[in-house]
Motif scaffolding. Structure first.
Motif, mmCIF file in Angstrom:
data_model
loop_
_atom_site.group_PDB
_atom_site.id
_atom_site.type_symbol
_atom_site.label_atom_id
_atom_site.label_comp_id
_atom_site.label_asym_id
_atom_site.label_seq_id
_atom_site.Cartn_x
_atom_site.Cartn_y
_atom_site.Cartn_z
ATOM 1 N N ASP A 231 25.046 20.904 -19.974
ATOM 2 C CA ASP A 231 24.713 21.482 -18.661
ATOM 3 C C ASP A 231 23.328 22.119 -18.665
ATOM 4 N N LEU A 232 23.011 22.846 -19.741
ATOM 5 C CA LEU A 232 21.686 23.474 -19.823
ATOM 6 C C LEU A 232 20.612 22.406 -20.004
ATOM 7 N N ARG A 233 20.914 21.367 -20.745
ATOM 8 C CA ARG A 233 19.970 20.266 -20.948
ATOM 9 C C ARG A 233 19.583 19.636 -19.606
ATOM 10 N N ARG A 234 20.604 19.405 -18.755
ATOM 11 C CA ARG A 234 20.339 18.819 -17.438
ATOM 12 C C ARG A 234 19.489 19.742 -16.573
ATOM 13 N N HIS B 281 23.062 27.023 -7.323
ATOM 14 C CA HIS B 281 24.325 26.283 -7.256
ATOM 15 C C HIS B 281 24.518 25.357 -8.465
ATOM 16 N N ASP B 282 23.626 25.452 -9.440
ATOM 17 C CA ASP B 282 23.750 24.639 -10.646
ATOM 18 C C ASP B 282 24.946 25.123 -11.488
ATOM 19 N N PRO B 283 25.740 24.203 -12.050
ATOM 20 C CA PRO B 283 26.933 24.592 -12.824
ATOM 21 C C PRO B 283 26.639 25.549 -13.977
ATOM 22 N N TRP B 284 25.556 25.291 -14.723
ATOM 23 C CA TRP B 284 25.249 26.180 -15.853
ATOM 24 C C TRP B 284 24.808 27.547 -15.354
ATOM 25 N N PHE B 285 23.969 27.565 -14.339
ATOM 26 C CA PHE B 285 23.412 28.819 -13.840
ATOM 27 C C PHE B 285 24.476 29.720 -13.223
ATOM 28 N N LYS B 286 25.349 29.177 -12.399
ATOM 29 C CA LYS B 286 26.233 30.015 -11.582
ATOM 30 C C LYS B 286 27.393 30.616 -12.364
ATOM 31 N N HIS B 287 27.525 30.269 -13.641
ATOM 32 C CA HIS B 287 28.591 30.855 -14.462
ATOM 33 C C HIS B 287 28.378 32.370 -14.600
ATOM 34 N N GLY B 288 29.271 33.157 -14.014
ATOM 35 C CA GLY B 288 29.173 34.617 -14.080
ATOM 36 C C GLY B 288 28.103 35.220 -13.196
#
Length: 425
Positions: free
Chosen positions: A247-250, A271-278
């Motif tokens: 996810d961070l790679r993308r 709204h990126d999956p890695w970013f929006k965690h927490g």
């Protein structure tokens, strides 16, 4: 004005600047300024005091940069941006009195080793929240890097150094900025192309480089030969460390996209999956309202005394700092009128309707008007001076209009307020 030379020369531990701030040790030094730890002698609060030499600024032709930095910092209120408290001056120096970041630079922390993904994400979330806020205010930093990211006593991030920042007003008719600036390893490829660039796009690129550094512990583009490094940036040649999650790679790939048109935007990052965690999404709503754009509620319009008037006078006045300076970015103005509170409020409501604005709050002591997707906000606090006179304190903020647009404040609201100003016979 006392002990100012001590402050400038770095020998001023215990010295006092303009009678109020005690100057401590030197904590930072640049080409045109030195930064000291200071203390407000009245409250004991720690502050950072940036001392700028007028002679050096004039010699370098950077008067405009300093004025713009003051104007920009004055309009920004965000938990992840260093706050400017006050600007003072003598004949030879300008003093920025700012929030003190006890934890120093993020660079010092990451230089000791790469961060975990969780810690990288925490700082990146704070960075993006603050950068998105700046963009909503028409401010583009243009020199984002770990050295300009400070940490407070709780190790929370604070963006600093807006000396190279640009405002929407600087955008040329082609819709782009053209000034070459930034730090080589963090500069976007379109800046190197010298054909113009969007301020928001290059800030996102720099944020991508910062995230890469936090996760990897080293720069994505680096070479002892500057031209070789620039070629790598222009072509987007970098390798993501193998320990990086998919996810961070993308996300890094989208941040460091050499094509500014397809590069990820702030809203897409959120709204990126890695970013929006927490992620605390309340941070993304800060662009809707400044902390200093709230209506003061004290139970109704009250009678002001002399102390109120004196202590409430505008403390932000650049006219004494630079000859010929116009207060283009001043956001607080005061008007004395013989109109009643009710009549003023009624008329402002009419203006709001005509300009397609919303009355967000109305009290006996004033009102707040906002609209145009958060691009305009105005707070009017009304206090009784005498039985016949009221004082209107108006705080306003708006993004500069497009070349074909109207300026609501200058074209409509301010002319009305000037028209109702009390004029003695």
């Amino acid at each position: 004005m006392v002990e100012t030379e001590q402050a400038e020369n770095g020998r001023g531990s215990g010295g006092v600047v303009v009678g109020r701030y005690e100057v401590g040790k030197l904590v930072g030094c640049g080409a045109f300024a030195k930064v000291y730890h200071g203390r407000d002698t009245g409250t004991g609060q720690s502050v950072a005091i940036k001392v700028v030499s007028k002679q050096r600024v004039n010699k370098g032709g950077l008067n405009g940069n300093v004025k713009r930095e003051i104007a920009i910092m004055h309009r920004l209120r965000h938990p992840s941006i260093v706050r400017l408290y006050e600007v003072l001056a003598t004949k030879s120096k300008i003093f920025f009195v700012m929030e003190f970041a006890k934890g120093r630079e993020l660079f010092g922390k990451v230089s000791k080793g790469r961060f975990s993904e969780d810690l990288s994400r925490r700082y990146f979330q704070q960075l993006i929240s603050a950068v998105g806020y700046c963009h909503s205010r028409g401010v583009y930093h243009r020199d984002l890097k770990p050295e300009n990211l400070l940490l407070d006593e709780k190790l929370e991030l604070k963006i600093s150094d807006f000396g190279l920042s640009a405002l929407t007003e600087q955008i040329r008719p082609d819709g782009l900025l053209h000034t070459l600036c930034g730090t080589p390893a963090y500069v976007a490829p379109e800046v190197l192309g010298k054909k113009g660039y969007e301020g928001a796009k290059i800030d996102v690129w720099s944020c991508g480089v910062i995230l890469f550094v936090l996760n990897a512990g080293y720069l994505p583009f680096n070479d002892h030969n500057l031209m070789v490094m620039y070629r790598k940036i222009y072509k987007g040649e970098f390798r993501i460390p193998k320990w990086t999650s998919p996810d961070l790679r993308r996300l890094l790939t989208r941040l460091l996209d050499t094509n500014p048109h397809s590069r990820i935007t702030i809203q897409e990052i959120i709204h990126d999956p890695w970013f929006k965690h927490g992620y605390d999404h309340r941070l993304s709503k800060l662009h809707l309202e400044d902390a200093d754009m709230k209506l003061q509620i004290d139970g109704g319009a009250r009678r002001m005394n002399a102390f109120d008037i004196i202590s409430g006078s505008p403390g932000f006045n650049l006219s004494g700092l630079f000859p010929g300076y116009t207060r283009k970015y001043e956001r607080v103005e005061r008007f004395i009128s013989c109109w009643t509170v009710e009549r003023v409020v009624e008329k402002l409501e009419e203006i709001a309707v005509a300009e397609n604005l919303t009355v967000a709050k109305k009290e006996a002591c004033g009102m707040k008007i906002q609209g145009h997707k958060g691009h305009f906000a105005m707070v009017v606090d009304i206090n009784q001076l005498t039985d016949e006179l009221v004082m209107l304190q108006v705080r306003h903020r708006q993004q500069p209009p497009a070349s074909s647009g109207r300026d609501i404040w200058s074209d409509t609201v301010r002319p009305f307020l000037l028209d109702i100003v009390y004029k003695p016979d």
